[in-house]
Design a protein around this motif. Sequence first.
Motif, mmCIF file in Angstrom:
data_model
loop_
_atom_site.group_PDB
_atom_site.id
_atom_site.type_symbol
_atom_site.label_atom_id
_atom_site.label_comp_id
_atom_site.label_asym_id
_atom_site.label_seq_id
_atom_site.Cartn_x
_atom_site.Cartn_y
_atom_site.Cartn_z
ATOM 1 N N GLU A 50 0.672 -36.094 5.167
ATOM 2 C CA GLU A 50 1.590 -37.228 5.188
ATOM 3 C C GLU A 50 2.898 -36.850 4.485
ATOM 4 O O GLU A 50 2.913 -36.048 3.543
ATOM 5 N N GLY A 51 3.958 -37.400 4.985
ATOM 6 C CA GLY A 51 5.276 -37.164 4.402
ATOM 7 C C GLY A 51 6.125 -38.414 4.509
ATOM 8 O O GLY A 51 5.913 -39.253 5.388
ATOM 9 N N SER A 52 7.069 -38.547 3.597
ATOM 10 C CA SER A 52 7.930 -39.728 3.615
ATOM 11 C C SER A 52 9.283 -39.389 3.016
ATOM 12 O O SER A 52 9.439 -38.425 2.256
ATOM 13 N N LEU A 53 10.247 -40.204 3.378
ATOM 14 C CA LEU A 53 11.584 -40.152 2.794
ATOM 15 C C LEU A 53 11.826 -41.486 2.113
ATOM 16 O O LEU A 53 11.762 -42.548 2.736
ATOM 17 N N ASN A 54 12.087 -41.448 0.807
ATOM 18 C CA ASN A 54 12.233 -42.664 0.017
ATOM 19 C C ASN A 54 13.631 -42.764 -0.557
ATOM 20 O O ASN A 54 14.186 -41.776 -1.054
ATOM 21 N N ASP A 55 14.175 -43.962 -0.522
ATOM 22 C CA ASP A 55 15.469 -44.245 -1.134
ATOM 23 C C ASP A 55 15.302 -45.521 -1.949
ATOM 24 O O ASP A 55 15.301 -46.625 -1.428
ATOM 25 N N LEU A 56 15.101 -45.367 -3.257
ATOM 26 C CA LEU A 56 14.858 -46.531 -4.105
ATOM 27 C C LEU A 56 16.097 -46.950 -4.891
ATOM 28 O O LEU A 56 16.438 -48.115 -4.964
ATOM 29 N N THR A 57 16.790 -46.005 -5.492
ATOM 30 C CA THR A 57 17.920 -46.362 -6.358
ATOM 31 C C THR A 57 19.145 -45.486 -6.148
ATOM 32 O O THR A 57 20.269 -45.939 -6.299
ATOM 33 N N SER A 58 18.936 -44.225 -5.802
ATOM 34 C CA SER A 58 20.047 -43.268 -5.814
ATOM 35 C C SER A 58 20.933 -43.350 -4.587
ATOM 36 O O SER A 58 22.048 -42.832 -4.601
ATOM 37 N N GLY A 59 20.454 -43.968 -3.507
ATOM 38 C CA GLY A 59 21.241 -44.028 -2.284
ATOM 39 C C GLY A 59 21.043 -42.825 -1.404
ATOM 40 O O GLY A 59 21.636 -42.736 -0.331
ATOM 41 N N SER A 60 20.205 -41.877 -1.808
ATOM 42 C CA SER A 60 19.915 -40.697 -0.988
ATOM 43 C C SER A 60 18.408 -40.637 -0.765
ATOM 44 O O SER A 60 17.622 -41.081 -1.591
ATOM 45 N N LEU A 61 18.021 -40.072 0.363
ATOM 46 C CA LEU A 61 16.610 -39.994 0.710
ATOM 47 C C LEU A 61 15.922 -38.868 -0.059
ATOM 48 O O LEU A 61 16.444 -37.753 -0.141
ATOM 49 N N ARG A 62 14.769 -39.182 -0.609
ATOM 50 C CA ARG A 62 14.015 -38.207 -1.399
ATOM 51 C C ARG A 62 12.728 -37.866 -0.651
ATOM 52 O O ARG A 62 11.897 -38.758 -0.406
ATOM 53 N N PRO A 63 12.522 -36.583 -0.272
ATOM 54 C CA PRO A 63 11.307 -36.224 0.477
ATOM 55 C C PRO A 63 10.076 -36.144 -0.432
ATOM 56 O O PRO A 63 10.129 -35.574 -1.521
ATOM 57 N N VAL A 64 9.002 -36.752 0.019
ATOM 58 C CA VAL A 64 7.728 -36.722 -0.694
ATOM 59 C C VAL A 64 6.642 -36.343 0.316
ATOM 60 O O VAL A 64 6.646 -36.820 1.460
ATOM 61 N N CYS A 81 -13.044 -33.947 -1.794
ATOM 62 C CA CYS A 81 -11.730 -33.648 -1.243
ATOM 63 C C CYS A 81 -10.801 -33.144 -2.343
ATOM 64 O O CYS A 81 -11.008 -33.410 -3.532
ATOM 65 N N ILE A 82 -9.781 -32.417 -1.916
ATOM 66 C CA ILE A 82 -8.753 -31.906 -2.809
ATOM 67 C C ILE A 82 -7.404 -32.199 -2.177
ATOM 68 O O ILE A 82 -7.242 -32.093 -0.963
ATOM 69 N N SER A 83 -6.444 -32.640 -2.998
ATOM 70 C CA SER A 83 -5.141 -33.004 -2.447
ATOM 71 C C SER A 83 -4.027 -32.479 -3.345
ATOM 72 O O SER A 83 -4.188 -32.332 -4.560
ATOM 73 N N LEU A 84 -2.901 -32.202 -2.703
ATOM 74 C CA LEU A 84 -1.697 -31.738 -3.386
ATOM 75 C C LEU A 84 -0.551 -32.599 -2.897
ATOM 76 O O LEU A 84 -0.321 -32.744 -1.691
ATOM 77 N N GLY A 85 0.184 -33.216 -3.835
ATOM 78 C CA GLY A 85 1.264 -34.099 -3.415
ATOM 79 C C GLY A 85 2.312 -34.280 -4.477
ATOM 80 O O GLY A 85 2.113 -33.977 -5.657
ATOM 81 N N GLY A 86 3.475 -34.781 -4.047
ATOM 82 C CA GLY A 86 4.582 -35.029 -4.965
ATOM 83 C C GLY A 86 5.911 -34.807 -4.272
ATOM 84 O O GLY A 86 5.998 -34.717 -3.035
ATOM 85 N N ARG A 87 6.974 -34.696 -5.047
ATOM 86 C CA ARG A 87 8.292 -34.443 -4.488
ATOM 87 C C ARG A 87 8.355 -33.036 -3.907
ATOM 88 O O ARG A 87 7.932 -32.068 -4.535
ATOM 89 N N VAL A 88 8.886 -32.952 -2.711
ATOM 90 C CA VAL A 88 8.989 -31.649 -2.050
ATOM 91 C C VAL A 88 9.998 -30.754 -2.760
ATOM 92 O O VAL A 88 9.825 -29.535 -2.854
ATOM 93 N N SER A 89 11.043 -31.334 -3.344
ATOM 94 C CA SER A 89 12.125 -30.550 -3.941
ATOM 95 C C SER A 89 11.876 -30.182 -5.388
ATOM 96 O O SER A 89 12.637 -29.420 -5.971
ATOM 97 N N SER A 90 10.814 -30.710 -6.011
ATOM 98 C CA SER A 90 10.593 -30.466 -7.430
ATOM 99 C C SER A 90 9.124 -30.173 -7.673
ATOM 100 O O SER A 90 8.273 -31.060 -7.509
ATOM 101 N N LYS A 92 7.678 -29.591 -10.525
ATOM 102 C CA LYS A 92 7.152 -30.217 -11.736
ATOM 103 C C LYS A 92 6.694 -31.646 -11.492
ATOM 104 O O LYS A 92 5.954 -32.215 -12.287
ATOM 105 N N HIS A 93 7.152 -32.245 -10.402
ATOM 106 C CA HIS A 93 6.698 -33.586 -10.057
ATOM 107 C C HIS A 93 5.554 -33.557 -9.037
ATOM 108 O O HIS A 93 5.264 -34.555 -8.383
ATOM 109 N N THR A 94 4.918 -32.408 -8.903
ATOM 110 C CA THR A 94 3.791 -32.248 -7.985
ATOM 111 C C THR A 94 2.484 -32.301 -8.766
ATOM 112 O O THR A 94 2.391 -31.768 -9.876
ATOM 113 N N SER A 95 1.490 -32.928 -8.205
ATOM 114 C CA SER A 95 0.193 -33.034 -8.860
ATOM 115 C C SER A 95 -0.906 -32.552 -7.922
ATOM 116 O O SER A 95 -0.810 -32.691 -6.700
ATOM 117 N N LEU A 96 -1.958 -32.017 -8.515
ATOM 118 C CA LEU A 96 -3.132 -31.556 -7.789
ATOM 119 C C LEU A 96 -4.320 -32.385 -8.255
ATOM 120 O O LEU A 96 -4.524 -32.570 -9.458
#
Length: 568
Positions: free
Chosen positions: A235-249, A265-274, A276-280
């Motif tokens: 799954e993937g998403s583009l979020n725009d909450l406050t900054s006015g730019s889309l953030r890929p997750v 099950c095992i999952s890996l997720g978080g911000r695509v661009s960062s 350090k904001h990714t969790s396993l």
Amino acid sequence: MDSDSKTDILEDDYYSVLNLPKSASPEEITFAYRRLSKIYHPDKHVDEKKKKDAEILFNKTQKAYEVLKDPHQRAIYDCVGVKGLKTEGWEIVHRTKTPQEIREEYEALARDREERMLRLRTNARGVFTAQIDATDIFEPNQYLDYDEDDSYIYIPNIEVSSMSMSMSTEAPITLRDTIVLSGNLSSRSGSVSSSYKRLLSTNGWVKYDLTAGNGLHVGAKIFKMITKTVFGTIEGSLNDLTSGSLRPVGRILLGTSLGARTTGCISLGGRVSSFKHTSLSTEIEHNTERSYCMCKLEIGLAPAISMLYTWKFIEQDLLLRIYAKAGALNSRLEYGVEKKVSKLNTFAATVQIDTINGVTLKIKFIRASHTYIFPILLSHDVITPPIFYATFVPIVSWFVAKNVILDPIMKDYKNREINKQREVNKKRMVELRQEALAAINLMMATMERIVREETIKSGLIIVFAKYGNADLINQSGLSSFDESDTLQPNIIDVTVPLQCLVKDSQLILHTTTKCQLPGFYDPCIGEDKVLTIQYTYRDQNYEVTINDNEPLRIPRPHSHLVRTSTPS
């Protein structure tokens, strides 16, 4: 069983009429028919009244035999019951088709009906949430209404801190395509969202989401069964909450079956661009009929370990849950109960103890497709008094409400449904009772013969048996049964018909209602029923009680033996 089916006219159960399982072979059907024919055939009776009664019962037995011996009619009967055997009720059946083709055609028609219903149906769901701040009860900070003696009367300030409402409408377009439209409105913001889900095959689906309001969210999710035991989601998403730019997750999950009831099950997720904001995280679930257990380990910016355990009390429609989470930033303990109080109503209460948010009592009420949630914040800190009151006040309130309000309402509802069912089947029940009494009268000679044969070889003798209202029979038992009990309208004596079913010192009953066995009828329609039997075998006394739809095979020398105390 829904209310509509409860008020249907009772149909004959041809398998019960012949005392056969639904898997009976043609030879077993013929044997059962011939055995009953020896009792019911009109030519075997001289008395005119008995001959007339025998003719009615013989015709009923013959009808059951004719349907079950014919593979085509049996296939139709198994699919839709007696109504399917009527010409106007089964126009689609061609007699040249095989039984398997009939079943396949019926299943195809059922799928067509389901698809038509999907096109006409929309599933509306609503959730109302009211956040209540009651911390002033346990953390007083305001004193009001001073009296003349300078003492005070303290009035705690309880307020609704926020409210939110959400509605969603699920609109199935086809069996493969579903659209969901939803909206959320709170005291601070609002949003509108839509999703489209399509089944790609029996092993996968894809879903697209779009949300606007308080930012923009665009997402997609794909599920796929990789093998029979391994599945995955992307799954993937583009979020725009406050900054006015889309953030890929993004998030990737891979799961597998670890057993018949265990999944990991095992999952890996978080911000695509960062990174350090990714969790396993890894998770294991074990689900049985009586319990559910989940353990989860998260590694990342906020590592944590959590566990959820649920006890399922199926007979009481009750769930008990406990959830514990220990994390680097926050720890939480939750425990609660969920009770289904009726077909459409469910009540739940949960106590949440959180190191950051304090103590919260969450009350939830579900009515059909609408949910009402009331989180009540009792204290900002973890202290004993709010935990105590949050635990015991709902329990006491529930028992008071159950005994004073809910039980009388449910009892009245059940009585009205039973009365409605009895009224609809009033004439039919009179006919069935007369048929049962006539059958017992015709069975007497056969019963006496079987008893003589079984007595000679110390075989199976039914000493006494009664069938009817479960509560009354369980209270009285067989030992306290006397002749006056036969006058009760909701308990009947079925000793004779059961003895006539004995063959080679065995009695076998199948997983069907007993009220349509030869010589039986339903003495308390709509109520729970049991069958209690006292019998002897090899000069030993035995006793057994079964529910209405429970199968039975006797004798069972080890489990049914009546233990008699010996004098010291």
